[in-house]
Scaffold this motif. Sequence first.
Motif: not given
Lengths: 281, 278
Positions: A126-129, B28-29, B45-46, B53-54
């Motif tokens: 979903n991040g890519v899409l 990523l997770v 992806f950021e 940040f929390v």
Amino acid sequence: MQKTLKKYLPIFVLPTGVAFAISFLIPFVMGLYLSFTKFTTVTNTEWVGFSNYIRAFTADDNFVNALKFTVKFTIVSIITINVFAFILALLLTKSMKGTNLFRTVFFMPNLIGGIVLGYIWNLLINGVLAYFSVDITYDAKYGFWGLVILMNWQLIGYMMVIYIAGLQNIPNDLKEAAAIDGATNRQTLFKITIPMVMPSVTICTFLTLTNSFKLFDQNLALTAGAPAKETQMLALDIFNTFYGRTGWQGVGQAKAVIFFILVALIAFIQLRLTGRREVET
Amino acid sequence: MKKTKISSILTPPILTVLAVLFVIPILLVFINSFKSKFYIIGTPFELPDKETFVGLSNYIKGLSTSGFFEAFLRSVFITVGSVILIVICTSMTAWYITRVKTVFTKMLYYLFVFSMVVPFQMVMYTMTFTVTSLNLDNPVGIIFVYLGFGAGLSVFMLSGFVKSVPNEIEEAAMIDGCTPLQTFFRVVFPILKPTAITVAILNAMWIWNDYLLPYLILGTGQKTVPVAIQISMQGAYGSVDWGGFMAMLVLAIIPIIVFYLSSQKYIIKGVVAGAVKG
């Protein structure tokens, strides 16, 4: 020894036996019977013959669509997973530093549970899409390829380990003899390496086959069948038939029996094939 | 010969890139679990910055509201309990049905093997009925249910090993006055240990990750980890706490990774040995 041991049957066998009967044996027999009845609870049944089986195929397209989707997914998974796993195994058996580290990394996803895997990839895909302003439920092909990628990620390392074991069993003399006879790398690969790892190929093919065919958790977590049940696989369709609609439990059970027969058929073919290979080698 | 040289130079970088790609999903997770819940979905992806940040608040707030800690403890209890029960009971059964040859034990063996082929969907509805009518639908009862479902593979693998062990030692122990129970626990079980470890690992991974069985039997009132994860995404569309959700995923993965890194030799061997299940 047998005589004294015989008297101990209740201690040695009863706990496992009773648990086995309650969770598997009795439910299995009941399930077979219920697939021929119309029921809302297990105790309130009405014999209807084969009508559940007919309804499974004719009442709507769900089961047939799920079957088609499952078969398509299974074929694509078997090919991609085994090709990638075999290439990785080839690369890792070329004596090189850090092989163990790579093996550790590639094998790891196999241990993570299906639900967690599904949501990890849900987030990623979903991040890519999102860059194209759509999500995974927008089109069935996203869900399909998402599942294929997920399955590759999960199983490549597992299959790779089996292929590595197979590759390491090839006697070195064979390759040396081929090299002396002037065989090219390609010839050695296709005429020696691949024929020699055929037993591993059979095992891995069937492992990917049954794992893909019976997939449930990953399917549920990644798309849950969306959009409009187009990415629903057999196991999920059976679940939804049972618990999604009242009055359809009989049909759900009939679908489950068909599913069981298909899986048993695959296992039977595997047994015949692997049995024969063992004799050959 | 030049060709092989090029490929052997290229192999390590290719493998490294692949290894990184394999780790990215997990990473990523992990990264997103430290971001505010509004910045996760859509922009995973950021990297976290000052604004997003929390810290650990996802772990503290997100998890305490969803009852995840109870689910975690419940999962540990069920997994450990089931594995202990399965290893002890099925190794006793495997030894008995291999050593005592009757029509009954033979039939039992084939039933166990048969059960490995049957997909869970075939029995899930009727099994839920038998289990609830016997009041086994609680975290203790489910351990017994897992014994039933784990029996097939475990008995199959263990009795395969028992067959390869000569029974002279056992007979000597019995002649020296050991009862069958003493013989089993003092003589046989230690010999079975390598296979018992494999059986334990396979069952532990299956039960820890299992979703459908605890969902059907324990329902959403007594969640296990996979059920808690699935439930927090269901029925709450739009109001999903993605921060807490990421924290949940991380905590579901960490025990597996720790377990894996601490005994990966056994695990890889065990999983490959379990491949016979098919």
